[in-house]
Design an enzyme around this catalytic site. Structure first.
Site, mmCIF file in Angstrom:
data_model
loop_
_atom_site.group_PDB
_atom_site.id
_atom_site.type_symbol
_atom_site.label_atom_id
_atom_site.label_comp_id
_atom_site.label_asym_id
_atom_site.label_seq_id
_atom_site.Cartn_x
_atom_site.Cartn_y
_atom_site.Cartn_z
ATOM 1 N N HIS A 1 -9.868 2.638 -1.003
ATOM 2 C CA HIS A 1 -8.429 2.362 -1.034
ATOM 3 C C HIS A 1 -8.055 1.476 -2.223
ATOM 4 C CE1 HIS A 1 -4.424 1.565 0.221
ATOM 5 N NE2 HIS A 1 -4.639 0.617 1.098
ATOM 6 N N CYS B 1 0.818 -1.218 0.000
ATOM 7 C CA CYS B 1 0.000 0.000 0.000
ATOM 8 C C CYS B 1 0.850 1.266 0.000
ATOM 9 C CB CYS B 1 -0.951 -0.007 1.184
ATOM 10 S SG CYS B 1 -1.976 -1.483 1.223
#
Ligand SMILES: [Zn+2]
Lengths: 145, 379
Positions: free
Chosen positions: B323, B83
Site C-alpha cells: 500500500h 489513502c
C-alpha cells in the site's frame, strides 16, 4: 557544574494529553465542554461550539465517569512506548458521546455492552521514562479503585 | 450531474509496488507515466493537465516528476486525501474533462514509504492514546462479530483469497498462497486481525491518461468509460455511530450507482480498499454486494473469488500488492481497465463489463474520505 539529582522515574508521571482528564471528590473524570448558549456537550473544552458556532461559550463539565463498552480490541503490534499488549475500546457515555480509551485487559472488563467506570492510569512511558497517564476503564465489579 | 461530457481511460501504467529503498520517488513514478502515455498512444504535448496524488512526498510532486520528462507548462494540481488521494485525483481529472475544461489529462499516484505503522502527521487524541490503523479496523470487526455472529475465520478467508488472486497476477508483490490456518495463526496485530490480514507499506506508482470521447475513439481496442465517481466524507466527532457500517462507503456507493443508472447487482468486478481483511468484509456490505450482516456468507460461498458472482480484488488488492498510499487508488484503475479490456491474462474475469473502484482514507474511523467510481466497457 553539578546537575540536579535525577528524579526516580517511576515516581514521575504526567498526563498523556493535557486537558483530557480531571479529578474531584467523585473521582476521575474526562474534561468536557458544555455550551452555555445551546447546551451542546463535547469531549474536551473547545473554543467554538461545534453546534451553534458561538465562541467562548463552552464551560468545563465533568463527563465520562461511567459508560458502556461499544467495542474493543487487544493491540499486539505495539505503538512506540508500550511494552506489552493492551486493550482499548470505545465507551459510550450517557450524554451521547463515544470516547476511545484503554480498557482493563481482563475478561470481565472486555464485555460488549458491559458497564465500565473510569480510572486514571499510567498508559505508557515516554523516552525519558516518565509514566504518561490517561483514561482507562474497568468493570465496577473488578475490585479496583 | 447533468450536461457532463463522456470521459474514458485511454492509457494505464503501473510500477509494481515494492521497497525501492534507493530510488527517488520521482524516479519511481516516471516509468508509470511513460507506460500510461505509451498505452494511450499520446505524447506530452497532448496533455492539458495533471492531477497528482501523494501523502508524504513534499511540495509539488507532480511538477518534480514531469519536469524530468520535459512536459510543457501544463496545469498541475497535487492532491492529498489520505489513502483516498489516488481515487480523488482520478475523480478531479474526470470532472475537469467532463465539465469541458480539459480534453486530455494525466493522473499520477506515487508514494515512497518506510516500514511499520503509519505515522500520522497530525495525531489526534485517539492516536496519542495508542490507537493504530489496524486497531481501528479491529474495533469495527469486533462489533460486527458481536452484532452478526461473524467468525474470525470469515476475515481470515479474505486473506487466503487475496493471496490466491495475487498468485495469478505478476504485478502483485506477495504471491505465495496461504492456508486459512496460516492466516489465522500468523502473528496477532490487533485482535481479531493477524499479520496476514494487514496490508504492508510499499513504494510504487501508477498513472492513467483520461480523455474525451473523441480522444478515446482514436485509440484502437475497446474503450473504458468512467460512468460516475462519488466522493463522501466521514465527519463523525465522538458520536455514537454504527461502526459495523462505513457510512461514507454507503453514501459514495449509493450516489455512484444512481449517477451511473445502475445497481450493485450490475457490478461484475470490484477493486476495493482492503487495507485490512475486516475492512473488505465491511465494505462488501457498504457497497451493497450483500445485505448488512451477510459478509461472512458472501466470502464463504466464494462469491468474491475469481470465478464467483462478483470477484473482489482480483489484483490481490492492498493485502497482496502492499500500500503506497497515494498510488493505491490509481493502481486499482489499472487493474480494472485491463479487466474491462479483456487483457488481464491469467486472472481475467469472464465478460467483465461493469467495474467498481473503491478507496478509503483518513486518520481514523472518525474523519476521512471515501471514493467510489463506476467504469464500463464500451466497444
Ligand atoms: Zn452551542
Amino acid at each position: 557544574m553539578t546537575s540536579p539529582a535525577a528524579p526516580e522515574n517511576n515516581l514521575v508521571e504526567q498526563p498523556i494529553w493535557t486537558g483530557l482528564m480531571g479529578r474531584d471528590e467523585g473521582g476521575a473524570f474526562l474534561v468536557g465542554g458544555k455550551c452555555s448558549t445551546c447546551g451542546f456537550t463535547t469531549l474536551g473544552l473547545r473554543d467554538i461550539c461545534p453546534e451553534c458556532w458561538a465562541q467562548g461559550t463552552m464551560t468545563e463539565t465533568a463527563i465520562g465517569r461511567r459508560g458502556r463498552l461499544y467495542t474493543y480490541t487487544v493491540i499486539h503490534q505495539l505503538p512506540h512506548g508500550y511494552e506489552e499488549p493492551f486493550a482499548v475500546g470505545y465507551v459510550d457515555l450517557d450524554d451521547g458521546i463515544r470516547v476511545f480509551a484503554h480498557i482493563e485487559n481482563t475478561p470481565d472488563c472486555l464485555v460488549i455492552g458491559g458497564e465500565l467506570e473510569l480510572t486514571s492510569a499510567a498508559l505508557r512511558r515516554d523516552d525519558t521514562g516518565t509514566a504518561l497517564t490517561g483514561p482507562k476503564y474497568h468493570s465496577p465489579n473488578s475490585g479496583e479503585t | 450531474m447533468h450536461g457532463l461530457r463522456r470521459v474514458g481511460i485511454l492509457g494505464v501504467g503501473i510500477v509494481p509496488f515494492d521497497k525501492y529503498e534507493d530510488v527517488l520517488v520521482e524516479d519511481i513514478a516516471r516509468p508509470a507515466v511513460i507506460a500510461a502515455m505509451k498505452d494511450a498512444g499520446v505524447g506530452r504535448t497532448d496533455i492539458d493537465a495533471s492531477f497528482v496524488s501523494h501523502l508524504y512526498q513534499g511540495e509539488v510532486l507532480g511538477q518534480r516528476i514531469l519536469k524530468g520528462l520535459r512536459f510543457p507548462e501544463i496545469t498541475i494540481t497535487n492532491i492529498e486525501n489520505a489513502c483516498a488521494g489516488g481515487s480523488s485525483a482520478v475523480r478531479e481529472a474526470w470532472l475537469s474533462i467532463a465539465t469541458g475544461e480539459h480534453d486530455m489529462v494525466l493522473v499520477i499516484g506515487a508514494e515512497k514509504m518506510g516500514r511499520g505503522l503509519i505515522n500520522f502527521v497530525s495525531p489526534d487524541v485517539e492516536l496519542t492514546l495508542g490507537n493504530t490503523a489496524p486497531a481501528q479496523y479491529a474495533l469495527a470487526a469486533r462489533r460486527h462479530m458481536h452484532e452478526f455472529g461473524t467468525s474470525p475465520e470469515a476475515f481470515a478467508k479474505i486473506g487466503v483469497k487475496s493471496r490466491h488472486h495475487a498468485s495469478l497476477n505478476p504485478n502483485a508483490r506477495f504471491r505465495d498462497a496461504l492456508t486459512l490456518d496460516e492466516v489465522m495463526t500468523s502473528r496477532p496485530i490487533a485482535d481479531p486481525i493477524t499479520l496476514y490480514q494487514c496490508c504492508r507499506n510499499g513504494s510504487g506508482a501508477a498513472a492513467l491518461v483520461l480523455g474525451t470521447e473523441e480522444k478515446c475513439a482514436a485509440r484502437p481496442g475497446p474503450s473504458v468509460w468512467i460512468e460516475s465517481s462519488a466522493l463522501a466524507s466521514v465527519m463523525a466527532d465522538k458520536e455514537q455511530r454504527d461502526l459495523t457500517s462505513f457510512g461514507a462507503t454507503r453514501t459514495a456507493a449509493t450516489q455512484a450507482y444512481e449517477e451511473a443508472g445502475i445497481g450493485a447487482e450490475d457490478i461484475d468486478i470490484v477493486e476495493l480498499h482492503d487495507a485490512f481483511t475486516t475492512g473488505e468484509l465491511l465494505h462488501y456490505e457498504g457497497l451493497g454486494l450483500c445485505a448488512k450482516g451477510g459478509g461472512e456468507q458472501l466470502v464463504s460461498d466464494g462469491d468474491t473469488s475469481l470465478g464467483g458472482r462478483v470477484p473482489v480484488n482480483v489484483s490481490g488488492g492492498l493485502l497482496s500488492k502492499s500500500h503506497p498510499l497515494g498510488a493505491t487508488g490509481v493502481a486499482q484503475f489499472c487493474e480494472l481497465v485491463w479487466q474491462l479490456r479483456g487483457d488481464a491474462e491469467g486472472r481475467q474475469v469472464e465478460d467483465a463489463r461493469t467495474a467498481l473502484a473503491h478507496s478509503q482514507g483518513g486518520t481514523g474511523l472518525e474523519a476521512g474520505a471515501t471514493c467510489v467510481t463506476v467504469l464500463t466497457r464500451g466497444t
